[in-house]
Scaffold this active site. Sequence first.
Site: not given
Length: 305
Positions: A137-139
Amino acid sequence: MEETIFNISADFEGERIDKYLSQIFKDKSRSFIQGLIEKGNILVNDNNIKSNYKLKAFDEVKVIMPEPVHLKVEAENIPLDILYEDKDVIVVNKPQGMVVHPAPGNYNGTLVNALLYHCNDLSSINGVIRPGIVHRIDKDTTGVLIVAKNDEAHNFLSDQLRDHSMKREYYALVEGRIKEDEGTIDKPLARSKKDRLKIGIVEGGRRAVTHYTVVERYKNTTLVKCVLETGRTHQIRVHMSSIGHPLVGDPLYGFKKSKYRQDGQMLHAKTLGFIHPRTKEYMEFSSELPLYFEKMLEKLRSEVV
């Protein structure tokens, strides 16, 4: 570089090339093979192809395997919010601002650095930089992630991702009031040719399907639950933006001018369900919305509709 050339027999005609090659190169994941295809390291009859190319009898397949990158990712004593752990898997609740795995120019402070300090038995399928990482999942996206401790568990979980049997539910705060109570976005995604940092709706891209349901409406925003049928890069962010409701705080796909100031998109991976690789029993884990997300919702509820 190691180059391998072979011809396809009639027995494998009609099979996808990425699936076929992941069976030939058993130490490489299907996603690794797909990455080689995207980079032009796999040719059929000296032509570039896509991962969904269907093999034909007597095709000449050339695989150019890059030299392994010798990197050492350091273990770091970074606290982890572990929801579950056994000898096969770790389920963690990732905080906002934490990158999942190292990348060029950013080799420290990631989830992988923290995992390497916590344990030394992570799967090796995705290499030195992404040990144990089954999905990302994104930062600035928070929430539940599963990590594999061995290659058998990794392959079993990856199969669930590919056949869409892994349950993944996200909560997203989007701009504007969505009128309908639910909907489905079925639009293909691919890397943007204009901006390599972005993913776009591209004809001929990989099929991507997001189902959404309205959880709560506010004056100028809507809280939605998004269920992923597929799991493409930036899928929810791009899909919601494509229907005029980008995520609040999204620096890539959001409104340039928004009254709601946030450091990163308001997106939380709330629920993850999967079949355990060893016991074959279904397991499901959820995490509450992070404090900054809840505070934003409280503020929105106080606005006059």
